[in-house]
Write a protein that holds these residues in place. Sequence first.
Motif, PDB file in Angstrom:
ATOM      1  N   ASP A  16       0.829  -1.206   0.000  1.00 10.57           N
ATOM      2  CA  ASP A  16       0.000   0.000   0.000  1.00 10.57           C
ATOM      3  C   ASP A  16       0.863   1.256   0.000  1.00 10.57           C
ATOM      4  OD1 ASP A  16      -2.470  -1.251  -0.126  1.00 10.57           O
ATOM      5  OD2 ASP A  16      -2.722  -1.305   2.056  1.00 10.57           O
ATOM      6  N   ALA A  17       1.919   1.245   0.803  1.00 10.36           N
ATOM      7  CA  ALA A  17       2.818   2.396   0.859  1.00 10.36           C
ATOM      8  C   ALA A  17       3.512   2.602  -0.483  1.00 10.36           C
ATOM      9  CB  ALA A  17       3.846   2.203   1.967  1.00 10.36           C
ATOM     10  N   ARG A  18       3.944   1.516  -1.096  1.00 11.33           N
ATOM     11  CA  ARG A  18       4.618   1.607  -2.397  1.00 11.33           C
ATOM     12  C   ARG A  18       3.664   2.133  -3.473  1.00 11.33           C
ATOM     13  NH1 ARG A  18       8.198   3.005  -5.623  1.00 11.33           N
ATOM     14  NH2 ARG A  18       8.757   1.606  -7.308  1.00 11.33           N
ATOM     15  N   LEU A  19       2.405   1.672  -3.443  1.00 15.14           N
ATOM     16  CA  LEU A  19       1.410   2.161  -4.406  1.00 15.14           C
ATOM     17  C   LEU A  19       1.178   3.660  -4.236  1.00 15.14           C
ATOM     18  CD1 LEU A  19      -1.215  -0.710  -4.514  1.00 15.14           C
ATOM     19  CD2 LEU A  19       0.152   0.138  -6.404  1.00 15.14           C
ATOM     20  N   GLU A  20       1.134   4.131  -3.012  1.00 19.98           N
ATOM     21  CA  GLU A  20       0.953   5.558  -2.771  1.00 19.98           C
ATOM     22  C   GLU A  20       2.143   6.348  -3.310  1.00 19.98           C
ATOM     23  OE1 GLU A  20      -1.722   7.233  -1.733  1.00 19.98           O
ATOM     24  OE2 GLU A  20      -2.729   5.294  -1.757  1.00 19.98           O
ATOM     25  N   GLU A  21       3.360   5.812  -3.139  1.00 19.27           N
ATOM     26  CA  GLU A  21       4.541   6.466  -3.693  1.00 19.27           C
ATOM     27  C   GLU A  21       4.460   6.535  -5.211  1.00 19.27           C
ATOM     28  OE1 GLU A  21       7.956   4.304  -2.352  1.00 19.27           O
ATOM     29  OE2 GLU A  21       7.611   4.781  -0.255  1.00 19.27           O
ATOM     30  N   LYS A  23       1.764   6.483  -7.081  1.00 26.41           N
ATOM     31  CA  LYS A  23       0.724   7.433  -7.476  1.00 26.41           C
ATOM     32  C   LYS A  23       1.220   8.866  -7.362  1.00 26.41           C
ATOM     33  CE  LYS A  23      -3.192   4.511  -6.202  1.00 26.41           C
ATOM     34  NZ  LYS A  23      -4.287   4.318  -5.238  1.00 26.41           N
ATOM     35  N   ALA A  24       1.960   9.169  -6.296  1.00 22.08           N
ATOM     36  CA  ALA A  24       2.503  10.519  -6.128  1.00 22.08           C
ATOM     37  C   ALA A  24       3.509  10.827  -7.226  1.00 22.08           C
ATOM     38  CB  ALA A  24       3.156  10.651  -4.753  1.00 22.08           C
TER      39      ALA A  24
END
Length: 82
Positions: A16-21, A23-24
């Motif tokens: 989840d953290a990697r996906l947010e990175e 997306k940013a």
Amino acid sequence: MVSIVKELKGKLADLDARLEEIKAEALALESQKAAFVTAIKVFDPSAASAAPQQPKRKDRSTLGRRVTDLLRGSDVRRGVLR
């Protein structure tokens, strides 16, 4: 068994953290791309028309739109369910 679940939850949180990175980063790249397109339009207006435009995707995320898409082409006035 509990340790496996904790490990899986940890890996899920990492994903989840990697996906947010990602997306940013994608948003930052889109803004950079827009800046390049603007600069190209300023310096060479004829090049802007030659650049292929990406088609806009329709947002079909709302529930009402998805239901409308499912019912399109069928006779809903008679109340027959598929």
